[in-house]
Scaffold this motif. Structure first.
Motif, PDB file in Angstrom:
ATOM      1  N   SER A 209      21.308 -49.595   0.493  1.00  0.00           N
ATOM      2  CA  SER A 209      21.674 -48.978   1.770  1.00  0.00           C
ATOM      3  C   SER A 209      21.978 -47.496   1.581  1.00  0.00           C
ATOM      4  N   ARG A 210      22.302 -47.081   0.375  1.00  0.00           N
ATOM      5  CA  ARG A 210      22.571 -45.664   0.139  1.00  0.00           C
ATOM      6  C   ARG A 210      21.308 -44.828   0.301  1.00  0.00           C
ATOM      7  N   ASP A 211      20.153 -45.388  -0.085  1.00  0.00           N
ATOM      8  CA  ASP A 211      18.897 -44.647   0.066  1.00  0.00           C
ATOM      9  C   ASP A 211      18.701 -44.209   1.514  1.00  0.00           C
ATOM     10  N   ALA A 212      18.798 -45.160   2.411  1.00  0.00           N
ATOM     11  CA  ALA A 212      18.555 -44.847   3.819  1.00  0.00           C
ATOM     12  C   ALA A 212      19.583 -43.853   4.339  1.00  0.00           C
ATOM     13  N   ASP A 213      20.843 -44.033   3.934  1.00  0.00           N
ATOM     14  CA  ASP A 213      21.867 -43.094   4.388  1.00  0.00           C
ATOM     15  C   ASP A 213      21.556 -41.677   3.917  1.00  0.00           C
ATOM     16  N   ILE A 214      21.148 -41.568   2.661  1.00  0.00           N
ATOM     17  CA  ILE A 214      20.874 -40.232   2.125  1.00  0.00           C
ATOM     18  C   ILE A 214      19.665 -39.610   2.808  1.00  0.00           C
ATOM     19  N   LEU A 215      18.626 -40.411   3.025  1.00  0.00           N
ATOM     20  CA  LEU A 215      17.435 -39.870   3.690  1.00  0.00           C
ATOM     21  C   LEU A 215      17.758 -39.444   5.120  1.00  0.00           C
ATOM     22  N   ALA A 216      18.551 -40.254   5.815  1.00  0.00           N
ATOM     23  CA  ALA A 216      18.920 -39.886   7.183  1.00  0.00           C
ATOM     24  C   ALA A 216      19.741 -38.600   7.179  1.00  0.00           C
ATOM     25  N   ALA A 217      20.662 -38.492   6.242  1.00  0.00           N
ATOM     26  CA  ALA A 217      21.468 -37.274   6.162  1.00  0.00           C
ATOM     27  C   ALA A 217      20.576 -36.073   5.857  1.00  0.00           C
ATOM     28  N   THR A 218      19.590 -36.280   4.993  1.00  0.00           N
ATOM     29  CA  THR A 218      18.673 -35.191   4.672  1.00  0.00           C
ATOM     30  C   THR A 218      17.965 -34.686   5.917  1.00  0.00           C
ATOM     31  N   LEU A 219      17.469 -35.597   6.729  1.00  0.00           N
ATOM     32  CA  LEU A 219      16.755 -35.184   7.939  1.00  0.00           C
ATOM     33  C   LEU A 219      17.689 -34.488   8.919  1.00  0.00           C
ATOM     34  N   ASP A 220      18.907 -34.987   9.010  1.00  0.00           N
ATOM     35  CA  ASP A 220      19.872 -34.336   9.907  1.00  0.00           C
ATOM     36  C   ASP A 220      20.120 -32.900   9.476  1.00  0.00           C
ATOM     37  N   VAL A 221      20.448 -32.722   8.205  1.00  0.00           N
ATOM     38  CA  VAL A 221      20.750 -31.374   7.727  1.00  0.00           C
ATOM     39  C   VAL A 221      19.521 -30.480   7.852  1.00  0.00           C
ATOM     40  N   LEU A 222      18.374 -31.048   7.543  1.00  0.00           N
ATOM     41  CA  LEU A 222      17.124 -30.299   7.645  1.00  0.00           C
ATOM     42  C   LEU A 222      16.918 -29.780   9.059  1.00  0.00           C
ATOM     43  N   ALA A 223      17.162 -30.639  10.032  1.00  0.00           N
ATOM     44  CA  ALA A 223      16.958 -30.225  11.420  1.00  0.00           C
ATOM     45  C   ALA A 223      17.959 -29.156  11.826  1.00  0.00           C
ATOM     46  N   GLU A 224      19.118 -29.141  11.166  1.00  0.00           N
ATOM     47  CA  GLU A 224      20.144 -28.203  11.592  1.00  0.00           C
ATOM     48  C   GLU A 224      20.029 -26.837  10.934  1.00  0.00           C
ATOM     49  N   VAL A 225      19.764 -26.804   9.636  1.00  0.00           N
ATOM     50  CA  VAL A 225      19.795 -25.514   8.931  1.00  0.00           C
ATOM     51  C   VAL A 225      18.505 -25.191   8.199  1.00  0.00           C
ATOM     52  N   GLY A 226      17.514 -26.083   8.217  1.00  0.00           N
ATOM     53  CA  GLY A 226      16.260 -25.798   7.533  1.00  0.00           C
ATOM     54  C   GLY A 226      16.343 -26.034   6.029  1.00  0.00           C
ATOM     55  N   TYR A 227      15.187 -25.983   5.399  1.00  0.00           N
ATOM     56  CA  TYR A 227      15.136 -26.313   3.965  1.00  0.00           C
ATOM     57  C   TYR A 227      15.932 -25.330   3.115  1.00  0.00           C
ATOM     58  N   ASP A 228      15.762 -24.052   3.370  1.00  0.00           N
ATOM     59  CA  ASP A 228      16.425 -23.063   2.525  1.00  0.00           C
ATOM     60  C   ASP A 228      17.928 -23.036   2.775  1.00  0.00           C
ATOM     61  N   GLY A 229      18.327 -23.364   3.980  1.00  0.00           N
ATOM     62  CA  GLY A 229      19.744 -23.367   4.283  1.00  0.00           C
ATOM     63  C   GLY A 229      20.449 -24.642   3.860  1.00  0.00           C
ATOM     64  N   MET A 230      19.666 -25.637   3.548  1.00  0.00           N
ATOM     65  CA  MET A 230      20.242 -26.931   3.187  1.00  0.00           C
ATOM     66  C   MET A 230      20.662 -26.968   1.715  1.00  0.00           C
TER      67      MET A 230
ATOM     68  N   MET B 176      10.335 -29.805  11.604  1.00  0.00           N
ATOM     69  CA  MET B 176       9.149 -29.037  11.225  1.00  0.00           C
ATOM     70  C   MET B 176       9.502 -27.587  10.951  1.00  0.00           C
ATOM     71  N   THR B 177      10.336 -27.029  11.821  1.00  0.00           N
ATOM     72  CA  THR B 177      10.756 -25.645  11.641  1.00  0.00           C
ATOM     73  C   THR B 177      11.385 -25.444  10.267  1.00  0.00           C
ATOM     74  N   GLY B 178      12.264 -26.352   9.920  1.00  0.00           N
ATOM     75  CA  GLY B 178      12.931 -26.219   8.637  1.00  0.00           C
ATOM     76  C   GLY B 178      12.003 -26.416   7.453  1.00  0.00           C
ATOM     77  N   LEU B 179      10.876 -27.077   7.680  1.00  0.00           N
ATOM     78  CA  LEU B 179       9.973 -27.377   6.568  1.00  0.00           C
ATOM     79  C   LEU B 179       9.011 -26.245   6.259  1.00  0.00           C
ATOM     80  N   VAL B 180       8.846 -25.319   7.191  1.00  0.00           N
ATOM     81  CA  VAL B 180       7.796 -24.312   7.040  1.00  0.00           C
ATOM     82  C   VAL B 180       7.849 -23.624   5.677  1.00  0.00           C
ATOM     83  N   SER B 181       9.042 -23.214   5.274  1.00  0.00           N
ATOM     84  CA  SER B 181       9.120 -22.442   4.035  1.00  0.00           C
ATOM     85  C   SER B 181       8.752 -23.293   2.821  1.00  0.00           C
ATOM     86  N   LEU B 182       8.990 -24.581   2.901  1.00  0.00           N
ATOM     87  CA  LEU B 182       8.649 -25.436   1.754  1.00  0.00           C
ATOM     88  C   LEU B 182       7.159 -25.754   1.718  1.00  0.00           C
TER      89      LEU B 182
END
Lengths: 226, 226
Positions: A40-61, A133-139
């Motif tokens: 269950s930790r996998d899913a929690d971590i992946l969900a948290a990753t997407l949340d943070v990604l949507a908020e601050v982008g890859y470089d800001g995360m 998507m916006t947060g992913l551009v730089s990666l």
DNA sequence: CAGTTCCGGAACTGTGCGGTAACGTAGGAG
DNA sequence: CTCCTACGTTACCGCACAGTTCCGGAACTG
């Protein structure tokens, strides 16, 4: 916080190639002592990753942000993914939305079908994806494979629906038979991402209607639609 | 290396407000002793900034890269701009391309006009701008003003041309009078930036033709164009 | 029980980079 | 000539962050 309902395949955690010494112990016995890894930790971590990604982008995360949001330790994260990039790539890959192909709207007209696609909850979900998507551009230009992954997970599902609706309109005789379905199907995604990334304006219902009524329907149907 | 031909206004270098003590020396005498600042360094640094930006993006760009590319010292850069973000914002603002509005193509048909817009050198210039836009994405949501600056410098010139061509086609009776010029004028930019940012495919002549023939012309003109 | 692996948390290491300061030199003002 | 400033080079400071390691504790195996 976030939903996160799927994730069937284990995220390929740390396949450090063993670089076999001479005839090593064939396959490591699948049974190991010690506490079992909590899936269950996998899913929690992946969900948290997407949340943070949507908020601050890859470089800001930062990895601390992800771990904190998932209420996990960083060691727990790095036990599963080798690097920040690996984590993000997996998180995006696990984002396949449920294919909405089963219940295609069928209102009888192309415009009606397209309008039926942009129900309010669907729009809100799409906005989250646009933020990601916006947060992913730089990666994306450091990891070319990610471009394809992103397209398949975030863009293709909706484009496929539009494509199907256009094809049906052609068969019905409503749309002209020579219309460029492939290009037209990508117009929505292009306009929406452009508006989000460069214009920083919300992709709301009004905007999507202007794309449908100002571009897609008139381009597909010969005569003035309405 | 790069061209860089304009830049008339000084980049507002370091206007540290003097916060007047009691009746200080009114206006600082415009003449100062010592070596004069070399204005040609400004243009070199801005050009280097745009080059590096197009190559590695905002987050990948370091001030050392810019200084090295411009054959300048970092102190020379920081004497002119307060921060990395300031430098990039100014570099983008100084990128106004010469307005190509003077010699609007006039081939008699909307399609002919649009095709005339995408001559080879124009396409190559646009690709560089798209690379720069890509690199700016991550900065844009930290500096909202930059979105508007970018739009005006990179996108608006070409959109304005398309808008004018569409308007003329309506007046000529070629395009239907109720067509949504504003939305149609942004289709090119949206499709091109989407293809560059997310799909990582080249925005070549073939692609632009499919946008013209598959979307813009059929949407603006009622009957099958050709 | 002991031994091993997982967990969250926190401290730690290494590095890359934004920004500053100190050189030595070039060049313009008086 | 003497000041003063700009220039390029180099070294340096501080910080933020990727990634590692250790801790105390929990869970599982034998």
């Amino acid at each position: 916080m976030a939903a996160m309902t799927q994730l069937e395949s284990p995220p390929a955690g740390a396949a450090a190639l063993p670089e076999g010494a001479e005839g090593a112990a064939a396959a490591p016995p699948a049974v190991r002592p010690g506490r079992r890894r909590d899936p269950s930790r996998d899913a929690d971590i992946l969900a948290a990753t997407l949340d943070v990604l949507a908020e601050v982008g890859y470089d800001g995360m930062t990895m601390d942000m992800v771990a904190a949001r998932a209420q996990a330790g960083k060691a727990t994260v790095y036990r599963r993914w080798e690097s920040k990039a690996d984590l993000v790539i997996d998180a995006v890959a696990c984002l396949k939305s449920p294919p909405p192909l089963d219940d295609l709207p069928d209102t009888g007209s192309l415009r009606g079908d397209l309008v039926a696609m942009i129900r309010t909850p669907s729009v809100k979900d799409a906005q989250r994806k646009l933020r990601i998507m916006t947060g992913l551009v730089s990666l994306i230009d450091r990891e070319p494979e990610l471009a394809e992954t992103t397209r398949r997970a975030l863009v293709e599902p909706r484009a496929a629906v539009t494509r199907a609706l256009l094809r049906r309109a052609v068969e019905r005789g409503e749309a002209r038979p020579d219309c460029d379905i492939e290009t037209l199907a990508s117009v929505s995604a292009a306009m929406a991402s452009y508006r989000t990334l460069m214009l920083r304006k919300p992709v709301d219902r009004e905007f999507l209607l202007s794309v449908i009524d100002g571009v897609i329907v008139p381009a597909a149907v010969g005569a003035p639609g309405h």
